[in-house]
Write a protein that holds these residues in place. Structure first.
Motif, PDB file in Angstrom:
ATOM      1  N   ALA A  19       0.350  -1.369   0.000  1.00  0.00           N
ATOM      2  CA  ALA A  19       0.000   0.000   0.000  1.00  0.00           C
ATOM      3  C   ALA A  19       0.359   1.404   0.000  1.00  0.00           C
ATOM      4  N   PRO A  20       1.257   2.206   0.095  1.00  0.00           N
ATOM      5  CA  PRO A  20       1.192   3.662   0.100  1.00  0.00           C
ATOM      6  C   PRO A  20       0.641   4.382  -1.140  1.00  0.00           C
ATOM      7  N   LEU A  21       1.434   5.285  -1.646  1.00  0.00           N
ATOM      8  CA  LEU A  21       0.981   6.320  -2.542  1.00  0.00           C
ATOM      9  C   LEU A  21       0.936   5.872  -3.991  1.00  0.00           C
ATOM     10  N   VAL A  22       0.653   6.764  -4.890  1.00  0.00           N
ATOM     11  CA  VAL A  22       0.434   6.381  -6.276  1.00  0.00           C
ATOM     12  C   VAL A  22       1.507   6.971  -7.187  1.00  0.00           C
ATOM     13  N   ALA A  23       2.001   6.187  -8.112  1.00  0.00           N
ATOM     14  CA  ALA A  23       2.896   6.676  -9.152  1.00  0.00           C
ATOM     15  C   ALA A  23       2.339   6.220 -10.489  1.00  0.00           C
ATOM     16  N   GLN A  24       2.804   6.791 -11.577  1.00  0.00           N
ATOM     17  CA  GLN A  24       2.317   6.394 -12.889  1.00  0.00           C
ATOM     18  C   GLN A  24       3.455   5.802 -13.699  1.00  0.00           C
ATOM     19  N   LEU A 391       5.728   2.337  -7.596  1.00  0.00           N
ATOM     20  CA  LEU A 391       6.177   2.507  -8.977  1.00  0.00           C
ATOM     21  C   LEU A 391       5.083   2.284 -10.004  1.00  0.00           C
ATOM     22  N   THR A 392       4.165   1.368  -9.760  1.00  0.00           N
ATOM     23  CA  THR A 392       3.154   1.010 -10.757  1.00  0.00           C
ATOM     24  C   THR A 392       1.759   1.297 -10.248  1.00  0.00           C
ATOM     25  N   SER A 393       0.841   1.442 -11.194  1.00  0.00           N
ATOM     26  CA  SER A 393      -0.548   1.667 -10.806  1.00  0.00           C
ATOM     27  C   SER A 393      -1.534   1.040 -11.786  1.00  0.00           C
ATOM     28  N   ALA A 394      -1.050   0.659 -12.979  1.00  0.00           N
ATOM     29  CA  ALA A 394      -1.939   0.119 -14.011  1.00  0.00           C
ATOM     30  C   ALA A 394      -1.961  -1.402 -13.952  1.00  0.00           C
ATOM     31  N   GLY A 395      -3.144  -1.989 -13.686  1.00  0.00           N
ATOM     32  CA  GLY A 395      -3.273  -3.438 -13.658  1.00  0.00           C
ATOM     33  C   GLY A 395      -2.668  -4.055 -12.409  1.00  0.00           C
ATOM     34  N   ARG A 396      -2.501  -5.367 -12.447  1.00  0.00           N
ATOM     35  CA  ARG A 396      -1.891  -6.119 -11.353  1.00  0.00           C
ATOM     36  C   ARG A 396      -0.410  -6.332 -11.671  1.00  0.00           C
ATOM     37  N   SER A 413       3.101  -8.544 -14.943  1.00  0.00           N
ATOM     38  CA  SER A 413       1.943  -7.653 -15.004  1.00  0.00           C
ATOM     39  C   SER A 413       0.826  -8.304 -15.804  1.00  0.00           C
ATOM     40  N   MET A 414      -0.406  -7.998 -15.399  1.00  0.00           N
ATOM     41  CA  MET A 414      -1.592  -8.449 -16.137  1.00  0.00           C
ATOM     42  C   MET A 414      -2.280  -7.279 -16.826  1.00  0.00           C
ATOM     43  N   ARG A 415      -1.543  -6.206 -17.097  1.00  0.00           N
ATOM     44  CA  ARG A 415      -2.154  -5.022 -17.699  1.00  0.00           C
ATOM     45  C   ARG A 415      -2.716  -5.287 -19.089  1.00  0.00           C
ATOM     46  N   THR A 416      -2.272  -6.348 -19.759  1.00  0.00           N
ATOM     47  CA  THR A 416      -2.837  -6.717 -21.057  1.00  0.00           C
ATOM     48  C   THR A 416      -3.841  -7.854 -20.939  1.00  0.00           C
ATOM     49  N   ILE A 424      10.341  -1.755 -16.005  1.00  0.00           N
ATOM     50  CA  ILE A 424      10.127  -0.348 -15.684  1.00  0.00           C
ATOM     51  C   ILE A 424      11.454   0.325 -15.370  1.00  0.00           C
ATOM     52  N   ASP A 425      11.620   1.540 -15.858  1.00  0.00           N
ATOM     53  CA  ASP A 425      12.748   2.400 -15.514  1.00  0.00           C
ATOM     54  C   ASP A 425      12.353   3.150 -14.243  1.00  0.00           C
ATOM     55  N   VAL A 426      13.008   2.874 -13.129  1.00  0.00           N
ATOM     56  CA  VAL A 426      12.580   3.438 -11.850  1.00  0.00           C
ATOM     57  C   VAL A 426      12.820   4.940 -11.777  1.00  0.00           C
ATOM     58  N   GLU A 427      13.669   5.484 -12.662  1.00  0.00           N
ATOM     59  CA  GLU A 427      13.932   6.920 -12.634  1.00  0.00           C
ATOM     60  C   GLU A 427      12.859   7.724 -13.349  1.00  0.00           C
ATOM     61  N   THR A 428      12.288   7.154 -14.408  1.00  0.00           N
ATOM     62  CA  THR A 428      11.319   7.905 -15.204  1.00  0.00           C
ATOM     63  C   THR A 428       9.917   7.312 -15.174  1.00  0.00           C
ATOM     64  N   GLY A 429       9.781   6.066 -14.777  1.00  0.00           N
ATOM     65  CA  GLY A 429       8.488   5.408 -14.814  1.00  0.00           C
ATOM     66  C   GLY A 429       8.137   4.819 -16.161  1.00  0.00           C
ATOM     67  N   ARG A 430       9.024   4.941 -17.166  1.00  0.00           N
ATOM     68  CA  ARG A 430       8.734   4.348 -18.475  1.00  0.00           C
ATOM     69  C   ARG A 430       8.704   2.826 -18.367  1.00  0.00           C
ATOM     70  N   VAL A 431       7.759   2.195 -19.064  1.00  0.00           N
ATOM     71  CA  VAL A 431       7.632   0.750 -19.043  1.00  0.00           C
ATOM     72  C   VAL A 431       7.676   0.199 -20.455  1.00  0.00           C
ATOM     73  N   ARG A 432       8.104  -1.053 -20.569  1.00  0.00           N
ATOM     74  CA  ARG A 432       8.075  -1.757 -21.844  1.00  0.00           C
ATOM     75  C   ARG A 432       7.768  -3.217 -21.568  1.00  0.00           C
ATOM     76  N   GLN A 433       7.218  -3.886 -22.548  1.00  0.00           N
ATOM     77  CA  GLN A 433       6.886  -5.297 -22.428  1.00  0.00           C
ATOM     78  C   GLN A 433       8.079  -6.134 -22.874  1.00  0.00           C
ATOM     79  N   LEU A 434       8.497  -7.086 -22.045  1.00  0.00           N
ATOM     80  CA  LEU A 434       9.641  -7.931 -22.370  1.00  0.00           C
ATOM     81  C   LEU A 434       9.223  -9.206 -23.081  1.00  0.00           C
ATOM     82  N   THR A 435       8.154  -9.845 -22.632  1.00  0.00           N
ATOM     83  CA  THR A 435       7.690 -11.096 -23.230  1.00  0.00           C
ATOM     84  C   THR A 435       6.254 -10.959 -23.693  1.00  0.00           C
ATOM     85  N   THR A 436       5.903 -11.787 -24.666  1.00  0.00           N
ATOM     86  CA  THR A 436       4.522 -11.820 -25.155  1.00  0.00           C
ATOM     87  C   THR A 436       3.864 -13.162 -24.877  1.00  0.00           C
TER      88      THR A 436
END
Length: 452
Positions: A19-24, A391-396, A413-416, A424-436
């Motif tokens: 639980a704590p706060l929210v990041a995107q 760090l995350t907020s979208a999906g599980r 993640s189950m966002r898809t 995820i890049d912890v400095e910027t919050g940018r995310v990318r998918q590694l596996t399909t």
């Protein structure tokens, strides 16, 4: 009793958190296509130059370009194919005519053009002969060669082809930033009961265990030459250790009975920490692999479970999960089991359960996942101040594991709609998918892998 052990395993594999706060988390940028001018952003511009074209050389440049993009250190300058090829070979002479490179040791470097295109750095592959070459890193603003790196030109079907380019990419990052990249690394994960590995860019996915055998809880030796995992057989969980390429895997002797899982190597690779479940509960144990002896129990659960150990990089501490507060939370103890205390702060009755801690490579932070309103999210905690950041907020999102650069984290993640590995890049919050692939679980990121 075995049914309780199996239920606990299922709970471990599917654990949720709190639980704590929210990041995107924001999507990764895929490079910048330009015309003749370009205004760089906050990150330095990086240009990968063209040159002699063969299947192997084109693959080298493509892998370098992608590795540099995924490092999140640079704005990649993407040019039309013909232009990028010419940029690597020609420039303007004093008379205004195209000037050819005078040889592999003396190429023409058009610093003024690269600067106009927005580049702070440029990278070129210079062919010396049929089997070797050099990767030159140019400081465009300083108009100098920052570094030259040797690279053997391996055949495309050579098993080490891609990893050899990844190693050079990491050194390009080091030359430009002072810190190496993470391209020469791999991620272990579980899919449908089998242990798999995949390169840091999502390529070369390979199964390491046969079908019909249930594997879980993979971990890397700190030198990257060995791995360990748990294998479920006849209701018990035993630990296996071996090399990720050739095998075979060997059973860790004291784990042939009971349920043993959630394995972690000590920083010197000589000790395994793991969870063991019995009629007395679940506790953290260690076993000395180097001496092939000395099973030790570090926690005494009584009315609580203790699991998911992870060593600090200096080997002095072990973070783990304990249910002693009621819901599972992150605790820490000395490597000998003394001084057990709450590690990640939480609010009783407000904060959800916390799981899957892992120390960052430099030992300054711990990543874990925590339940936020019924959905697991990725958090990191400063190990000194114990300040927690979401760090995350979208999906599980769950089961974080650090890249060797200490800047990126892989997680499930189950966002898809399906369990897949994301980064995820912890400095910027940018995310990318590694596996399909669907149903990926329990990722474990390697250190930078040594040459074979």
């Amino acid at each position: 009793m075995r049914s309780r052990h199996i239920a606990l395993t299922a709970a471990f594999l599917c654990a949720v958190q709190a639980a704590p706060l929210v990041a995107q988390d924001t999507p990764i940028e895929q490079g910048v296509r330009i015309g003749i001018t370009y205004t760089p952003g906050l990150r330095p511009g990086m240009l990968v130059l063209g040159g002699e074209s063969t299947a192997a050389l084109d693959s080298v440049r493509a892998i370098l370009r992608r590795d540099l993009l995924l490092s999140d250190h640079f704005e990649m300058i993407t040019l039309p194919g013909g232009d990028s090829l010419l940029l690597g070979l020609t420039g303007a002479s004093a008379e205004g005519e195209p000037a050819q490179a005078t040889g592999p040791a003396d190429p023409f470097v058009n610093y003024s053009l690269y600067a106009a295109l927005g580049a702070d750095y440029a990278v070129a592959f210079l062919v010396d002969d049929s089997v070797s070459g050099r990767v030159a890193v140019y400081d465009v603003r300083g108009e100098t060669v920052r570094q030259e790196l040797r690279l053997s030109i391996k055949a495309l079907d050579d098993p080490d082809f891609r990893m050899s380019v990844h190693r050079v990419a990491d050194e390009v990052v080091r030359a430009a930033t002072g810190e190496p990249g993470f391209a020469a690394s791999r991620v272990l994960f579980i899919r449908q009961g089998r242990l798999w590995r995949v390169d840091s860019d999502g390529a070369d996915r390979t199964a390491l265990t046969p079908p019909g055998v249930t594997a879980f809880s993979p971990a890397w030796d700190p030198d990257g030459r060995s791995i360990a995992y748990a294998e479920l057989a006849e209701g018990w969980g035993r630990l296996m250790v071996g090399t990720p390429d050739s095998g075979p895997f060997q059973v860790v002797p004291p784990t042939v009975e009971l349920l043993n899982y959630a394995v972690a190597f000590s920083p010197d690779g000589g000790v395994l920490a793991f969870s063991r479940s019995s009629g007395e509960g679940t506790d953290v144990y260690t076993y000395n692999l180097a001496q092939d002896c000395c099973l030790e129990r570090l926690t005494v659960g009584r009315f609580s479970d203790n699991l998911s150990p992870t060593f600090s990089p200096d080997g002095r501490q072990v973070a783990f999960v304990s249910t002693r507060p009621g819901l599972p939370q992150i605790y820490v103890m000395a490597a000998d089991g003394t001084g057990q205390e709450l590690f990640a702060p939480f609010d009783w009755g407000v904060t959800g359960s916390s799981h899957a801690p892992e120390w960052s490579p430099d030992g300054t932070r711990v990543a874990f996942h925590r339940d936020v309103q019924g959905s697991p999210q990725i958090f990191i905690m400063d190990a000194r101040s114990r300040a927690v950041r979401q760090l995350t907020s979208a999906g599980r999102n769950e089961d974080p594991t650090w890249a060797p650069d200490g800047r990126h984290i892989a997680f499930i993640s189950m966002r898809t709609g399906r369990r897949q590995i994301w980064v995820i890049d912890v400095e910027t919050g940018r995310v990318r998918q590694l596996t399909t692939v669907r149903d990926a679980r329990l990722p474990a990121w390697s250190p930078r892998l040594p040459e074979p």
